[in-house]
Design an enzyme around this catalytic site. Sequence first.
Site, short mmCIF file in Angstrom:
data_model
loop_
_atom_site.label_atom_id
_atom_site.label_comp_id
_atom_site.label_asym_id
_atom_site.label_seq_id
_atom_site.Cartn_x
_atom_site.Cartn_y
_atom_site.Cartn_z
N HIS A 13 64.81 108.90 72.64
CA HIS A 13 66.20 109.14 73.07
C HIS A 13 66.25 109.88 74.42
O HIS A 13 66.79 110.98 74.52
CB HIS A 13 66.96 109.92 72.00
CG HIS A 13 68.45 109.75 72.07
ND1 HIS A 13 69.26 109.73 70.98
CD2 HIS A 13 69.28 109.60 73.14
CE1 HIS A 13 70.52 109.58 71.34
NE2 HIS A 13 70.56 109.49 72.67
N GLU A 21 66.94 109.30 63.64
CA GLU A 21 66.15 110.09 64.58
C GLU A 21 66.34 111.59 64.35
O GLU A 21 67.41 111.98 63.91
CB GLU A 21 66.49 109.70 66.03
CG GLU A 21 67.95 109.88 66.40
CD GLU A 21 68.25 109.30 67.80
OE1 GLU A 21 68.04 108.10 68.02
OE2 GLU A 21 68.68 110.09 68.66
N ARG A 81 73.15 103.26 69.93
CA ARG A 81 72.91 104.15 68.79
C ARG A 81 72.05 103.42 67.76
O ARG A 81 72.24 102.24 67.51
CB ARG A 81 74.23 104.56 68.14
CG ARG A 81 74.97 105.66 68.87
CD ARG A 81 74.25 107.02 68.76
NE ARG A 81 74.94 108.08 69.46
CZ ARG A 81 74.67 108.47 70.70
NH1 ARG A 81 73.73 107.87 71.41
NH2 ARG A 81 75.33 109.48 71.25
P1 NDP Z 1 82.42 102.93 76.67
O1 NDP Z 1 83.40 103.44 75.70
O2 NDP Z 1 82.73 102.97 78.12
O3 NDP Z 1 82.02 101.43 76.31
C1 NDP Z 1 81.82 101.00 75.00
C2 NDP Z 1 81.72 99.48 74.99
O4 NDP Z 1 81.43 99.06 73.66
C3 NDP Z 1 83.00 98.77 75.41
O5 NDP Z 1 82.67 97.65 76.18
C4 NDP Z 1 83.65 98.37 74.09
O6 NDP Z 1 84.43 97.23 74.29
C5 NDP Z 1 82.40 98.08 73.26
N1 NDP Z 1 82.61 98.19 71.82
C6 NDP Z 1 83.01 99.29 71.12
N2 NDP Z 1 83.13 99.00 69.82
C7 NDP Z 1 82.80 97.70 69.69
C8 NDP Z 1 82.75 96.82 68.58
N3 NDP Z 1 83.05 97.22 67.34
N4 NDP Z 1 82.37 95.54 68.81
C9 NDP Z 1 82.08 95.12 70.05
N5 NDP Z 1 82.10 95.91 71.13
C10 NDP Z 1 82.47 97.19 70.96
O7 NDP Z 1 81.07 103.75 76.36
P2 NDP Z 1 79.84 104.08 77.33
O8 NDP Z 1 79.43 102.83 78.04
O9 NDP Z 1 80.15 105.28 78.13
O10 NDP Z 1 78.73 104.49 76.22
C11 NDP Z 1 78.39 103.59 75.20
C12 NDP Z 1 77.52 104.27 74.16
O11 NDP Z 1 76.18 104.37 74.62
C13 NDP Z 1 77.88 105.71 73.79
O12 NDP Z 1 78.94 105.76 72.86
C14 NDP Z 1 76.59 106.24 73.21
O13 NDP Z 1 76.55 106.04 71.82
C15 NDP Z 1 75.51 105.38 73.88
N6 NDP Z 1 74.69 106.18 74.80
C16 NDP Z 1 73.36 106.35 74.55
C17 NDP Z 1 72.58 107.11 75.40
C18 NDP Z 1 71.13 107.32 75.15
O14 NDP Z 1 70.62 108.38 75.49
N7 NDP Z 1 70.41 106.37 74.60
C19 NDP Z 1 73.15 107.79 76.57
C20 NDP Z 1 74.55 107.50 76.77
C21 NDP Z 1 75.29 106.73 75.91
P3 NDP Z 1 85.71 96.88 73.35
O15 NDP Z 1 86.43 98.17 73.09
O16 NDP Z 1 86.49 95.87 74.15
O17 NDP Z 1 85.14 96.28 72.11
#
Ligand code: NDP
Length: 319
Positions: A279, A261, A232
């Site tokens: 995006h 965006e 994001r």
């Molecule tokens: P998941 O929930 O499966 O994974 C999220 C990851 O981020 C986990 O490893 C989590 O680990 C980590 N994380 C979350 N918060 C924190 C933090 N504060 N500090 C460090 N690590 C953190 O999500 P997805 O992989 O399915 O998707 C991730 C994101 O990608 C979506 O939320 C979306 O915003 C973005 N996205 C963008 C797209 C695009 O078109 N560009 C398309 C699809 C997704 P932990 O909880 O252990 O910290």
Amino acid sequence: SDKKAVVLVPGKINPRVLERLEGKVEIVTAPAGAEPVLPAGAAERINAIAVSGAVNAKWIDALPKLEIIANFGVGYDGVDAKHAATRGIVVTNTPDVLNDEVADTTIALLINTVRRLYQAETWLRDGKWVGEGPFALSPFSLRGRKVGLFGMGRIGQEIAKRLEPFKVEIGYYTRSKRDELSYTYYASLKEMAEAVDTLICIVPGTPETHKAINADILTALGPEGVFINVGRGSSVDEDALLEALKSGALGAAGLDVFYAEPKVPEAFLSLPNVSLLPHVASASIPTRNAMADLVADNILGWFRDGKVLTPVPETPVKE
Ligand code: NDP
């Protein structure tokens, strides 16, 4: 019952969502915006929202019979899920069905950024290969790079798997270590930024990740450093990124997402060391169709037998 559920669609959504819902529910449309503007008498009748965008507390509170918000996209930072939870409203997203597409696009964006393939193709298309000779060598290469992933969830793990055959070192930072993974774990984002030269951001947009990628992190990546963002735009201090790219404190960046965006700061457009995408990480017809099906199936499942396929953790559904 023969009474159809009423589904509100604020703003635009993938047409397949509407095709899948047609005849099974009643659709009400409204313009997207910070304030709900609804057809007369609709607010009291709406049971569901299908959305590709934002649903804030005002929208939620305007709809007394709202039961479910089905978000088109795995990232649901636009939906106030915490507020929905206080009212017992279920929020769903579209995880997993887009993992491979987003991971593929991430690798493409990384290579594009490092090898300047977009500029190279433009060189050919502009007739400069004939007129002026070969395109300039790319200053950077993927060879020998150490890649750190900020985020190692569903998508992060697919990105990491794809990076393996590229013979780069792979590490990650998340709040909790995943013992089942053999990649190097770093205890903080700063520690990782100091250890690697390539940072890929694939965390959700949350208050915790807001502007987590700041001048400090970008400078730690260094003049040969590459920053890729497919998570994001809110996770990045864009002024700091622009400054680092201009000064050479950071080598290059590849961005699919932006802070405000679809507005992209003008200053990015004139930089030679960036690759910019609007995006599109999940934006293929097959993958968007799968996302649309999941949005529709969550809504239809809810009104059929109170079951959804993919609730978000803030609004779990008990079996
Ligand atoms: P998941 O929930 O499966 O994974 C999220 C990851 O981020 C986990 O490893 C989590 O680990 C980590 N994380 C979350 N918060 C924190 C933090 N504060 N500090 C460090 N690590 C953190 O999500 P997805 O992989 O399915 O998707 C991730 C994101 O990608 C979506 O939320 C979306 O915003 C973005 N996205 C963008 C797209 C695009 O078109 N560009 C398309 C699809 C997704 P932990 O909880 O252990 O910290």
